[in-house]
Design a protein around this motif. Structure first.
Motif, PDB file in Angstrom:
ATOM      1  N   ASN A 152      39.816  50.696  25.424  1.00  0.00           N
ATOM      2  CA  ASN A 152      38.690  50.130  26.173  1.00  0.00           C
ATOM      3  C   ASN A 152      39.056  48.880  26.953  1.00  0.00           C
ATOM      4  OD1 ASN A 152      35.943  51.574  25.611  1.00  0.00           O
ATOM      5  ND2 ASN A 152      37.101  51.673  23.700  1.00  0.00           N
ATOM      6  N   ILE A 153      40.080  48.151  26.492  1.00  0.00           N
ATOM      7  CA  ILE A 153      40.540  47.021  27.310  1.00  0.00           C
ATOM      8  C   ILE A 153      41.075  47.543  28.637  1.00  0.00           C
ATOM      9  CG2 ILE A 153      42.349  45.266  27.517  1.00  0.00           C
ATOM     10  CD1 ILE A 153      41.968  44.670  24.553  1.00  0.00           C
ATOM     11  N   MET A 154      41.842  48.645  28.558  1.00  0.00           N
ATOM     12  CA  MET A 154      42.365  49.251  29.781  1.00  0.00           C
ATOM     13  C   MET A 154      41.224  49.784  30.646  1.00  0.00           C
ATOM     14  SD  MET A 154      45.043  49.898  31.535  1.00  0.00           S
ATOM     15  CE  MET A 154      46.345  49.682  30.307  1.00  0.00           C
ATOM     16  N   ARG A 155      40.268  50.474  29.979  1.00  0.00           N
ATOM     17  CA  ARG A 155      39.130  51.010  30.739  1.00  0.00           C
ATOM     18  C   ARG A 155      38.308  49.880  31.351  1.00  0.00           C
ATOM     19  NH1 ARG A 155      38.283  54.500  26.044  1.00  0.00           N
ATOM     20  NH2 ARG A 155      39.176  56.562  26.455  1.00  0.00           N
ATOM     21  N   HIS A 156      38.126  48.827  30.562  1.00  0.00           N
ATOM     22  CA  HIS A 156      37.336  47.701  31.064  1.00  0.00           C
ATOM     23  C   HIS A 156      38.022  47.057  32.270  1.00  0.00           C
ATOM     24  CE1 HIS A 156      34.537  44.337  30.943  1.00  0.00           C
ATOM     25  NE2 HIS A 156      35.566  43.525  31.065  1.00  0.00           N
ATOM     26  N   THR A 157      39.349  46.910  32.169  1.00  0.00           N
ATOM     27  CA  THR A 157      40.098  46.339  33.294  1.00  0.00           C
ATOM     28  C   THR A 157      39.939  47.209  34.534  1.00  0.00           C
ATOM     29  OG1 THR A 157      41.719  45.372  31.786  1.00  0.00           O
ATOM     30  CG2 THR A 157      42.369  45.609  34.091  1.00  0.00           C
ATOM     31  N   THR A 158      40.093  48.533  34.317  1.00  0.00           N
ATOM     32  CA  THR A 158      39.927  49.464  35.440  1.00  0.00           C
ATOM     33  C   THR A 158      38.504  49.415  35.978  1.00  0.00           C
ATOM     34  OG1 THR A 158      41.583  50.937  34.478  1.00  0.00           O
ATOM     35  CG2 THR A 158      40.129  51.871  36.159  1.00  0.00           C
ATOM     36  N   SER A 159      37.537  49.359  35.041  1.00  0.00           N
ATOM     37  CA  SER A 159      36.130  49.301  35.442  1.00  0.00           C
ATOM     38  C   SER A 159      35.837  48.039  36.238  1.00  0.00           C
ATOM     39  CB  SER A 159      35.240  49.361  34.201  1.00  0.00           C
ATOM     40  OG  SER A 159      33.883  49.187  34.543  1.00  0.00           O
ATOM     41  N   GLN A 160      36.397  46.912  35.776  1.00  0.00           N
ATOM     42  CA  GLN A 160      36.184  45.650  36.486  1.00  0.00           C
ATOM     43  C   GLN A 160      36.800  45.693  37.877  1.00  0.00           C
ATOM     44  OE1 GLN A 160      34.319  42.898  35.499  1.00  0.00           O
ATOM     45  NE2 GLN A 160      33.650  44.414  34.002  1.00  0.00           N
ATOM     46  N   GLN A 161      37.975  46.326  37.965  1.00  0.00           N
ATOM     47  CA  GLN A 161      38.617  46.456  39.272  1.00  0.00           C
ATOM     48  C   GLN A 161      37.778  47.323  40.200  1.00  0.00           C
ATOM     49  OE1 GLN A 161      42.463  47.998  38.221  1.00  0.00           O
ATOM     50  NE2 GLN A 161      43.340  45.968  37.823  1.00  0.00           N
TER      51      GLN A 161
END
Length: 212
Positions: free
Chosen positions: A90-99
């Protein structure tokens, strides 16, 4: 504490291992408590993942727990693995989501900017069309005036040609008149001479009137 002291006297090595195990157990309990507090203190996942300090603290706690993995009870070990896998994903998903969100917001800002530019361009186009329409109307009016002026010029040309013809006729008449004057000038002189002679003869005739 007395049991520990006695154990140290009897078997120092075993006592050391037990003490270290106790310290590690304390560290594990502390880390689990801090992990629980960290997770409970966040209102939701986005709130937790949006805080860089919270993420760093979370990763530090998981790393600390993994260092004592062999001492973890199976249920705790399984839970720590779940937490680590969950947050890794989810950290990766969150980073992608934020981008993606940042990109989306940038596109929205760009859309707003383009809409404003389009609105400005439309306003400018309307102004240009208005000026063009006014200019075309003025051109039309000027064209009508030019047509009227051309009509006046044509009339003037006709009058000019008529006047030229009249002047030509008058010039010819003047030429004929001058020629006639020149040819009759001698006759006029002779007529004046004859009139003078007649006047003189009449006077002589009156003066010689006989007396009875």
């Amino acid at each position: 504490m007395e049991d520990i002291n006695k154990l140290i006297e009897e078997d120092p090595l075993f006592a050391l291992k037990k003490l270290l195990t106790g310290v590690q157990s304390y560290s594990i309990r502390t880390s689990l408590q801090e992990l629980k507090i960290l997770m409970d203190s966040s209102s939701d996942l986005d709130h937790l993942l949006s805080n860089q300090d919270s993420i760093l603290n979370l990763l530090s706690l998981l790393r600390r727990l993994n260092q004592h993995q062999r001492l973890l009870p199976s249920n705790v070990k399984e839970f720590v693995e779940k937490v680590q896998n969950f947050f890794n994903d989810n950290i990766m998903r969150h980073t992608t989501s934020q981008q993606l969100l940042k990109k989306h917001n940038q596109l929205l800002d760009l859309e707003t900017e383009l809409r404003n530019k389009l609105k400005s361009a439309t306003s400018t186009q309307t102004h240009i069309d208005s000026e063009s329409s006014t200019a075309n109307a003025q051109i039309h009016d000027l064209s009508l005036q030019i047509d009227d002026l051309k009509s006046v010029v044509n009339k003037c040309d006709v009058q000019k040609q008529k006047l030229k013809a009249e002047c030509t006729e008058w010039a010819l008449q003047s030429k004929e008149l001058l020629s006639a004057l020149a040819s009759t000038e001698i006759d006029v002189i002779e007529a004046d001479r004859m009139r003078n002679l007649a006047t003189e003869g009449f006077a002589n005739l009156k003066s010689s009137f006989p007396t009875i």
